[in-house]
Design a protein around this motif. Structure first.
Motif, mmCIF file in Angstrom:
data_model
loop_
_atom_site.group_PDB
_atom_site.id
_atom_site.type_symbol
_atom_site.label_atom_id
_atom_site.label_comp_id
_atom_site.label_asym_id
_atom_site.label_seq_id
_atom_site.Cartn_x
_atom_site.Cartn_y
_atom_site.Cartn_z
ATOM 1 N N ARG A 114 44.718 34.893 -30.616
ATOM 2 C CA ARG A 114 45.500 35.711 -29.683
ATOM 3 C C ARG A 114 46.923 35.829 -30.195
ATOM 4 N N THR A 115 47.328 37.049 -30.500
ATOM 5 C CA THR A 115 48.692 37.318 -30.908
ATOM 6 C C THR A 115 49.364 38.143 -29.814
ATOM 7 N N ARG A 116 50.657 38.367 -29.951
ATOM 8 C CA ARG A 116 51.382 39.136 -28.932
ATOM 9 C C ARG A 116 50.918 40.581 -28.881
ATOM 10 N N ARG A 117 50.319 41.046 -29.956
ATOM 11 C CA ARG A 117 49.861 42.437 -30.015
ATOM 12 C C ARG A 117 48.396 42.604 -29.650
ATOM 13 N N GLY A 118 47.673 41.525 -29.387
ATOM 14 C CA GLY A 118 46.265 41.671 -29.039
ATOM 15 C C GLY A 118 45.431 40.492 -29.491
ATOM 16 N N VAL A 119 44.109 40.666 -29.386
ATOM 17 C CA VAL A 119 43.151 39.604 -29.704
ATOM 18 C C VAL A 119 42.403 39.962 -30.979
ATOM 19 N N VAL A 120 42.247 38.979 -31.857
ATOM 20 C CA VAL A 120 41.483 39.152 -33.097
ATOM 21 C C VAL A 120 40.330 38.166 -33.063
ATOM 22 N N ARG A 121 39.129 38.654 -33.289
ATOM 23 C CA ARG A 121 37.968 37.769 -33.356
ATOM 24 C C ARG A 121 37.087 38.205 -34.521
ATOM 25 N N GLY A 122 36.275 37.279 -35.008
ATOM 26 C CA GLY A 122 35.377 37.589 -36.110
ATOM 27 C C GLY A 122 34.282 38.546 -35.699
ATOM 28 N N ARG A 123 33.958 39.460 -36.591
ATOM 29 C CA ARG A 123 32.846 40.386 -36.358
ATOM 30 C C ARG A 123 31.716 39.985 -37.303
ATOM 31 N N GLY A 124 30.648 39.499 -36.755
ATOM 32 C CA GLY A 124 29.546 39.057 -37.589
ATOM 33 C C GLY A 124 29.657 37.573 -37.901
ATOM 34 N N VAL A 125 28.566 37.018 -38.395
ATOM 35 C CA VAL A 125 28.459 35.575 -38.605
ATOM 36 C C VAL A 125 29.447 35.084 -39.648
ATOM 37 N N GLN A 126 29.608 35.805 -40.764
ATOM 38 C CA GLN A 126 30.475 35.327 -41.837
ATOM 39 C C GLN A 126 31.938 35.311 -41.432
ATOM 40 N N LEU A 153 42.037 38.597 -41.661
ATOM 41 C CA LEU A 153 41.780 37.419 -40.834
ATOM 42 C C LEU A 153 42.648 36.241 -41.265
ATOM 43 N N ALA A 154 42.955 36.161 -42.556
ATOM 44 C CA ALA A 154 43.866 35.108 -43.032
ATOM 45 C C ALA A 154 45.255 35.310 -42.441
ATOM 46 N N VAL A 155 45.736 36.550 -42.413
ATOM 47 C CA VAL A 155 47.053 36.841 -41.840
ATOM 48 C C VAL A 155 47.042 36.562 -40.337
ATOM 49 N N ALA A 156 45.969 36.940 -39.644
ATOM 50 C CA ALA A 156 45.870 36.670 -38.209
ATOM 51 C C ALA A 156 45.931 35.169 -37.942
ATOM 52 N N SER A 157 45.238 34.386 -38.755
ATOM 53 C CA SER A 157 45.259 32.925 -38.596
ATOM 54 C C SER A 157 46.660 32.380 -38.855
ATOM 55 N N ALA A 158 47.365 32.962 -39.829
ATOM 56 C CA ALA A 158 48.725 32.520 -40.140
ATOM 57 C C ALA A 158 49.670 32.810 -38.981
ATOM 58 N N VAL A 159 49.543 33.996 -38.392
ATOM 59 C CA VAL A 159 50.395 34.368 -37.256
ATOM 60 C C VAL A 159 50.164 33.419 -36.083
ATOM 61 N N GLN A 160 48.903 33.118 -35.795
ATOM 62 C CA GLN A 160 48.612 32.212 -34.687
ATOM 63 C C GLN A 160 49.164 30.818 -34.965
ATOM 64 N N ALA A 161 49.013 30.334 -36.198
ATOM 65 C CA ALA A 161 49.524 29.007 -36.553
ATOM 66 C C ALA A 161 51.042 28.945 -36.399
ATOM 67 N N LEU A 162 51.725 30.029 -36.756
ATOM 68 C CA LEU A 162 53.180 30.080 -36.622
ATOM 69 C C LEU A 162 53.589 30.107 -35.155
ATOM 70 N N GLU A 207 51.042 45.025 -37.894
ATOM 71 C CA GLU A 207 50.126 45.317 -36.794
ATOM 72 C C GLU A 207 50.162 44.222 -35.734
ATOM 73 N N MET A 208 50.321 42.966 -36.166
ATOM 74 C CA MET A 208 50.247 41.840 -35.229
ATOM 75 C C MET A 208 51.590 41.439 -34.637
ATOM 76 N N LEU A 209 52.676 41.657 -35.392
ATOM 77 C CA LEU A 209 53.988 41.196 -34.939
ATOM 78 C C LEU A 209 54.966 42.333 -34.664
ATOM 79 N N GLY A 210 54.719 43.501 -35.233
ATOM 80 C CA GLY A 210 55.666 44.600 -35.106
ATOM 81 C C GLY A 210 56.635 44.615 -36.271
ATOM 82 N N PHE A 211 57.079 45.812 -36.647
ATOM 83 C CA PHE A 211 57.914 45.974 -37.840
ATOM 84 C C PHE A 211 59.232 45.211 -37.718
ATOM 85 N N GLU A 212 59.913 45.355 -36.573
ATOM 86 C CA GLU A 212 61.238 44.748 -36.418
ATOM 87 C C GLU A 212 61.165 43.225 -36.453
ATOM 88 N N ARG A 213 60.156 42.670 -35.822
ATOM 89 C CA ARG A 213 60.033 41.204 -35.806
ATOM 90 C C ARG A 213 59.729 40.670 -37.202
#
Length: 332
Positions: A114-126, A153-162, A207-213
């Motif tokens: 879950r980021t400020r811009r929305g929810v990211v989840r895996g599509r498919g088993v892999q 997905l790596a970037v999404a995980s990084a944003v959530q960790a931050l 896409e996840m944080l916005g350009f200015e941020r």
């Protein structure tokens, strides 16, 4: 003459009282239904909220699951051809893995970002396994063809960790190797020289944080661009490090990068070993690392296949065509 396989039929009943949602599901002039028919090779008949699917049993099973998932989305979203494609890919992938005795991940095991811009989840088993691995390992490899979501997905995980204060900064790393072209001299400071190579990573961050941020965080070095060649001698603590296009690292560069990981850090290495742009006969650092580190505990390796591509359906066909050509081509 080969006997024609017997066709199966399945009846699916959706909420017939909500005509707007049904129209959204079907698409303009039933375009979404036609897309499912063409993709699966089945026939779909519908009257109001009653759908009858006719075709091979496996294919109508995928169609039923996709239609149900898409109908649930119609509460909040307008269904697009991209969403139809992703739903079909996800359920086809899950069915394929189940047929190979792979234990599907249960809902409570799924990692949802879950980021400020929305929810990211895996599509498919892999993809789901990839997100789970990143959440539970300090060093992760995501290997496979373009369009499988490795970098995103790596970037999404990084944003959530931050945002959860698991790390203090995001470090983006990529080898500056042109894809078969000579780009010549690039103007600007070091970050500006490397930025063209990091565009896919930045696009996901915007896409996840916005350009200015992203711009503000870059100024404060919370998001850092680190050219691979300039990583030597550093130790990165409490960082989320992403090495993208890792197939274009040399063996020495890969070893150097992997030994930069410090305490409290997470590293994700992504690449496609079929798209190496290194000089001929030079071993890819990614290929070498996968062979050397295969038995080391604490390291996760997620291997994506062409079936996991979540871009335009043509991308799957293109990847398959190239794979087939390389298998059939005589070795040099």
């Amino acid at each position: 003459m080969k006997p024609r396989p017997e066709l199966a039929r399945a009846d699916l009943v959706l909420d017939a009282d909500d005509s707007e949602r049904l129209a959204n599901l079907n698409g303009p002039f039933d375009a979404n239904l036609r897309q499912i028919e063409l993709r699966l090779g089945i026939e779909i008949r519908n009257r109001g909220g009653q759908y009858q699917l006719i075709g091979a049993r496996r294919d109508i099973g995928i169609g039923e699951a996709a239609l149900t998932q898409l109908f649930n989305l119609t509460r909040d979203e307008v269904i697009t051809s991209e969403q139809v494609h992703l739903a079909l890919s996800e359920h086809a992938s899950e069915l394929a893995d189940a047929s190979h005795d792979a234990a599907p991940s249960s809902a409570h095991d799924e990692v949802v970002i879950r980021t400020r811009r929305g929810v990211v989840r895996g599509r498919g088993v892999q993809q789901k396994a990839y997100l789970k691995a990143i959440a539970t390992h300090d060093l992760n490899f995501g290997v496979g063809p373009a369009g499988t979501g490795k970098t995103y997905l790596a970037v999404a995980s990084a944003v959530q960790a931050l945002e959860r204060d698991r790390v203090r900064r995001i470090v983006l790393v990529r080898p500056a190797v042109e894809a078969g072209e000579k780009l010549g001299f690039l103007p600007g400071d070091m970050a500006e020289k490397v930025n063209p190579y990091l565009r896919p990573l930045y696009d996901a961050l915007y896409e996840m944080l916005g350009f200015e941020r992203v711009a503000r965080m870059s100024e404060k070095s919370v998001i850092e661009v680190a050219p691979l060649a300039f990583m030597r001698g550093r130790t990165l603590n409490e960082s989320f490090i992403i090495l993208d296009e890792a197939q274009n690292t040399s063996v020495e560069q890969m070893k150097m990068f992997l030994t930069r990981i410090g305490f409290g850090s997470v590293a994700v290495v992504t690449g496609d070993v079929t798209q190496v742009d290194l000089p001929k006969h030079q071993t890819s650092g990614l290929t070498h690392a996968l062979n050397v580190l295969g038995g080391v505990s604490g390291i996760s390796v997620t291997r994506f296949k062409k079936e996991d591509v979540v871009r335009h359906p043509l991308v799957q066909a293109i990847v398959h065509a190239y794979e087939q050509h390389e298998r059939e081509a005589p070795s040099a």
